[in-house]
Design a protein around this motif. Structure first.
Motif, PDB file in Angstrom:
ATOM      1  N   ASP A 187      30.490  83.154 -19.668  1.00 46.02           N
ATOM      2  CA  ASP A 187      31.167  84.171 -20.491  1.00 46.02           C
ATOM      3  C   ASP A 187      32.666  83.890 -20.601  1.00 46.02           C
ATOM      4  N   GLY A 188      32.992  82.598 -20.689  1.00 47.98           N
ATOM      5  CA  GLY A 188      34.377  82.209 -20.908  1.00 47.98           C
ATOM      6  C   GLY A 188      35.243  82.157 -19.670  1.00 47.98           C
ATOM      7  N   ARG A 189      34.663  82.374 -18.491  1.00 50.86           N
ATOM      8  CA  ARG A 189      35.458  82.378 -17.262  1.00 50.86           C
ATOM      9  C   ARG A 189      34.840  81.433 -16.236  1.00 50.86           C
ATOM     10  N   HIS A 190      35.710  80.764 -15.476  1.00 47.95           N
ATOM     11  CA  HIS A 190      35.252  79.855 -14.436  1.00 47.95           C
ATOM     12  C   HIS A 190      35.190  80.595 -13.110  1.00 47.95           C
ATOM     13  N   ASP A 191      34.051  80.480 -12.452  1.00 51.88           N
ATOM     14  CA  ASP A 191      33.848  81.115 -11.155  1.00 51.88           C
ATOM     15  C   ASP A 191      33.685  80.013 -10.115  1.00 51.88           C
ATOM     16  N   LEU A 192      34.606  79.955  -9.153  1.00 54.26           N
ATOM     17  CA  LEU A 192      34.563  78.901  -8.139  1.00 54.26           C
ATOM     18  C   LEU A 192      33.253  78.916  -7.358  1.00 54.26           C
ATOM     19  N   ALA A 193      32.670  80.089  -7.196  1.00 59.03           N
ATOM     20  CA  ALA A 193      31.442  80.186  -6.407  1.00 59.03           C
ATOM     21  C   ALA A 193      30.203  79.814  -7.218  1.00 59.03           C
ATOM     22  N   ALA A 194      30.358  79.744  -8.535  1.00 59.79           N
ATOM     23  CA  ALA A 194      29.213  79.449  -9.396  1.00 59.79           C
ATOM     24  C   ALA A 194      29.119  77.954  -9.663  1.00 59.79           C
ATOM     25  N   GLY A 195      27.926  77.489  -9.963  1.00 57.63           N
ATOM     26  CA  GLY A 195      27.729  76.087 -10.304  1.00 57.63           C
ATOM     27  C   GLY A 195      27.692  75.203  -9.083  1.00 57.63           C
ATOM     28  N   SER A 196      27.443  73.933  -9.328  1.00 53.94           N
ATOM     29  CA  SER A 196      27.338  72.946  -8.259  1.00 53.94           C
ATOM     30  C   SER A 196      28.665  72.213  -8.078  1.00 53.94           C
ATOM     31  N   GLY A 197      28.704  71.357  -7.055  1.00 53.82           N
ATOM     32  CA  GLY A 197      29.890  70.526  -6.867  1.00 53.82           C
ATOM     33  C   GLY A 197      30.129  69.612  -8.041  1.00 53.82           C
TER      34      GLY A 197
ATOM     35  N   ASP B  23      44.490  64.880 -32.587  1.00 50.65           N
ATOM     36  CA  ASP B  23      45.785  65.106 -33.229  1.00 50.65           C
ATOM     37  C   ASP B  23      46.853  65.353 -32.159  1.00 50.65           C
ATOM     38  N   PRO B  24      47.826  64.444 -32.010  1.00 47.74           N
ATOM     39  CA  PRO B  24      48.872  64.646 -30.986  1.00 47.74           C
ATOM     40  C   PRO B  24      49.655  65.936 -31.170  1.00 47.74           C
ATOM     41  N   ALA B  25      49.707  66.441 -32.399  1.00 46.40           N
ATOM     42  CA  ALA B  25      50.452  67.688 -32.644  1.00 46.40           C
ATOM     43  C   ALA B  25      49.717  68.894 -32.088  1.00 46.40           C
ATOM     44  N   GLN B  26      48.413  68.806 -31.954  1.00 43.76           N
ATOM     45  CA  GLN B  26      47.612  69.883 -31.372  1.00 43.76           C
ATOM     46  C   GLN B  26      46.535  69.244 -30.490  1.00 43.76           C
ATOM     47  N   PRO B  27      46.915  68.738 -29.330  1.00 38.65           N
ATOM     48  CA  PRO B  27      45.985  67.954 -28.506  1.00 38.65           C
ATOM     49  C   PRO B  27      44.812  68.750 -27.963  1.00 38.65           C
ATOM     50  N   VAL B  28      45.024  70.033 -27.694  1.00 38.57           N
ATOM     51  CA  VAL B  28      43.967  70.879 -27.130  1.00 38.57           C
ATOM     52  C   VAL B  28      43.794  72.095 -28.028  1.00 38.57           C
ATOM     53  N   THR B  29      42.555  72.445 -28.319  1.00 32.75           N
ATOM     54  CA  THR B  29      42.287  73.611 -29.174  1.00 32.75           C
ATOM     55  C   THR B  29      42.543  74.904 -28.394  1.00 32.75           C
ATOM     56  N   ALA B  30      42.617  75.999 -29.110  1.00 30.94           N
ATOM     57  CA  ALA B  30      42.771  77.298 -28.456  1.00 30.94           C
ATOM     58  C   ALA B  30      41.589  77.575 -27.536  1.00 30.94           C
ATOM     59  N   CYS B  31      40.404  77.207 -27.991  1.00 34.82           N
ATOM     60  CA  CYS B  31      39.205  77.374 -27.166  1.00 34.82           C
ATOM     61  C   CYS B  31      39.309  76.536 -25.902  1.00 34.82           C
ATOM     62  N   GLY B  32      39.776  75.289 -26.039  1.00 29.85           N
ATOM     63  CA  GLY B  32      39.929  74.411 -24.881  1.00 29.85           C
ATOM     64  C   GLY B  32      40.931  74.946 -23.887  1.00 29.85           C
ATOM     65  N   ARG B  33      42.059  75.469 -24.389  1.00 29.02           N
ATOM     66  CA  ARG B  33      43.073  76.037 -23.481  1.00 29.02           C
ATOM     67  C   ARG B  33      42.525  77.221 -22.712  1.00 29.02           C
ATOM     68  N   GLU B  34      41.723  78.051 -23.390  1.00 27.13           N
ATOM     69  CA  GLU B  34      41.176  79.244 -22.730  1.00 27.13           C
ATOM     70  C   GLU B  34      40.140  78.866 -21.675  1.00 27.13           C
ATOM     71  N   LEU B  35      39.180  78.016 -22.031  1.00 27.09           N
ATOM     72  CA  LEU B  35      38.091  77.684 -21.110  1.00 27.09           C
ATOM     73  C   LEU B  35      38.569  76.834 -19.939  1.00 27.09           C
ATOM     74  N   LEU B  36      39.549  75.964 -20.175  1.00 26.41           N
ATOM     75  CA  LEU B  36      40.044  75.076 -19.122  1.00 26.41           C
ATOM     76  C   LEU B  36      41.288  75.626 -18.434  1.00 26.41           C
ATOM     77  N   GLU B  37      41.730  76.800 -18.864  1.00 22.54           N
ATOM     78  CA  GLU B  37      42.883  77.459 -18.245  1.00 22.54           C
ATOM     79  C   GLU B  37      44.108  76.551 -18.241  1.00 22.54           C
ATOM     80  N   LEU B  38      44.490  76.127 -19.437  1.00 24.71           N
ATOM     81  CA  LEU B  38      45.630  75.231 -19.613  1.00 24.71           C
ATOM     82  C   LEU B  38      46.815  75.989 -20.192  1.00 24.71           C
ATOM     83  N   PRO B  39      48.028  75.540 -19.893  1.00 28.79           N
ATOM     84  CA  PRO B  39      49.203  76.155 -20.538  1.00 28.79           C
ATOM     85  C   PRO B  39      49.240  75.766 -22.001  1.00 28.79           C
ATOM     86  N   ALA B  40      49.925  76.537 -22.783  1.00 23.00           N
ATOM     87  CA  ALA B  40      50.036  76.262 -24.234  1.00 23.00           C
ATOM     88  C   ALA B  40      50.869  75.015 -24.474  1.00 23.00           C
TER      89      ALA B  40
END
Length: 515
Positions: free
Chosen positions: A230-240, A498-515
């Motif tokens: 659901d768009g959030r990463h849970d450290l306790a969820a999933g495998s190594g 595209d170097p001008a927009q290397p990461v999409t808005a979706c990518g920034r949200e799911l991977l928890e990246l700065p803008a």
């Protein structure tokens, strides 16, 4: 009775047979080209396998992950056994190739799907495409029993989208969403009927690589690759494996943000994790423990590539010399190295660290003015010198476990031994070490077949002091899977080229990246 000559009687050979020489028996030894002839790749390959689970150097398309994901769910629902699964896999792959052939453009960045080239060559009649899936030999789209599933099976199992039970595909730890199964339902129905795919079709067009908009499989695949629910990463969820794949993807995306001017994905990744101060100054890179592991792997990768190039050039030299002896090969390498001692040669090499003590990209600098054999020897010496400056997890990944032939520790000992001796003499020693290692590796891989014959896996052979080769060796380095991961992330809408927009808005949200 036919008369037999006195000579034939004396040898015990019937002259009527017409057999001469050793042709009275079948060959007992066959030689084939072997992979990894110097066995220098294992430490890097093992580390990459751990750091990029679910992606390989031959997994090109995200679409195939969802194909097998849905097929595993379908096979479970209908109780398909191994044989039925194999038939479905081959027909579904041919179906995708036919869809791509009709709807995709070969000039698009994604190109065409697996098998289109074979389908074009075989040119089955419309509605009879599955004939090339069910056939074998020259009339088949793939010589492999399981077609392109052979390339995606290990990655899909590591990804957790597919499990294999008794040879049949079954759901993995990540259940396939119903919308993805529904997406492939028309293709599976056609595969079950065996009557080919009927095009044009609005339903089947949605399976083409270059369809516009988000297809139903993109969001679920994004969730698997980014280890989110659901768009959030849970450290306790999933495998190594899930957490490690997410970590590497975050590192890649962040490096692409920080180095948009890089020519390739791998250049950007190496710039962030391997060289300079970025890995300790950027909060995301500095806070990820796998950054140090990747630094060691990227730096060791240069030494692996140098050995592979040296060996390829040596084999090419053998092919070019009639009756190549060890002396010929010593002369060949000596002619390609400068005069002076090893210490003199090293004094002109780039440093291994910069003014702040961070790794300096010396190997990259050397490659920009590539001098062939001399450059590869220089890269090996830089790798040995890095043992003096690397520490902790970086050093552990760089050395790769216990000492082995031709690893940086081996070169470091040669560096000490030959410091005051001519660099050409070191080159001759490297030739001898490669020849010895190649023989060790080939003998270790010898296989005895069920018919009693022996298979030797090597391109280079020696007989009575003379070397000969069957064919050339590849000079390319092994892959780190970063380009493949970046390509799949781009297909999933996480990254962009595209170097001008290397990461999409979706990518920034799911991977928890700065803008």
């Amino acid at each position: 009775m036919t008369a037999v000559s006195a000579d034939a009687k004396s040898t015990g050979i019937d002259a009527r047979s017409g057999v001469e020489g050793p042709a009275w028996c079948e060959p007992g030894l066959t030689a084939r080209a072997g992979r990894y002839p110097l066995a220098v790749e294992a430490p890097v390959m093992a580390a990459v396998d751990m750091l990029v689970p679910g992606v390989s150097t031959v997994t090109r398309y995200a679409r195939y992950y969802s194909l097998y994901w849905a097929l595993a769910a379908y096979a479970q629902a209908v109780g398909a056994d191994r044989d039925r699964c194999g038939r479905l896999v081959r027909r579904a792959e041919v179906g995708l190739a036919r869809i791509s052939q009709v709807y995709d453009s070969p000039d698009h960045v994604l190109g065409l799907t697996h098998g289109v080239e074979a389908l074009t060559r075989l040119a089955p009649a419309e509605g009879d495409e599955f004939a090339v899936a069910d056939s074998t030999g020259s009339g088949s789209y793939s010589p492999r029993t399981w077609g392109f599933w052979s390339q995606y099976s290990g990655p899909s199992v590591a990804l957790g989208t597919v499990a294999v039970e008794g040879g049949a595909l079954r759901p993995g730890r990540h259940p396939c969403p119903p919308q993805v199964v529904d997406m492939y339902a028309p293709l599976f129905a056609a595969a079950e009927r065996g009557s080919g795919v009927c095009l044009p079709s609005a339903e089947l067009r949605g399976l083409s690589l270059q369809q516009e908009g988000d297809s139903p499989d993109l969001e679920p695949l994004r969730a698997v690759f980014t280890a989110t629910v659901d768009g959030r990463h849970d450290l306790a969820a999933g495998s190594g494996d899930d957490r490690t794949r997410r970590a590497t993807l975050r590192l890649l995306a962040r490096c692409w943000q920080l180095y948009p001017q890089a020519v390739t994905w791998l250049d950007a990744f190496a710039g962030g994790v391997a060289y300079g101060s970025t890995a300790r100054e950027d909060p995301l890179l500095a806070g990820e423990e796998r950054t140090e592991a990747w630094r060691g792997v990227v730096l060791r990768h240069h030494s692996v590539g140098a050995w592979r190039r040296l060996w390829a050039d040596l084999v090419a030299a053998v092919l070019s010399i009639d009756g190549a002896s060890r002396r010929h090969l010593h002369e060949w390498v000596s002619d390609r190295l400068p005069s002076g001692t090893v210490a003199d040669f090293e004094s002109d090499l780039p440093p291994t660290v910069d003014g702040h003590g961070d790794p300096y990209p010396g190997e990259r600098e050397l490659r920009r003015s590539d001098a062939g054999v001399a450059t590869d020897v220089a890269v090996l010496l830089l790798g040995a010198r890095r043992l003096e400056t690397l520490t902790g997890a970086v050093l552990r990944r760089f050395v790769g476990g216990r000492p082995t032939f031709l690893d940086p520790r081996w070169v470091a000992l040669l560096r000490q031994e030959f410091a005051r001796r001519p660099v050409a003499e070191l080159g001759r020693r490297l030739v001898d070490d490669m020849l010895a290692q190649s023989r060790r590796v080939a003998l270790r891989k010898v296989a005895v077949r069920s018919d009693g014959t022996i298979a030797l896996f090597s391109r280079l052979h020696e007989r009575n002091g003379v070397y000969f080769a069957d064919s050339r060796e590849g000079r390319d380095n092994i892959g780190l899977r970063i380009p493949q991961l970046a390509s799949i992330a781009t297909q999933l809408g996480l990254l962009t080229p595209d170097p001008a927009q290397p990461v999409t808005a979706c990518g920034r949200e799911l991977l928890e990246l700065p803008a």
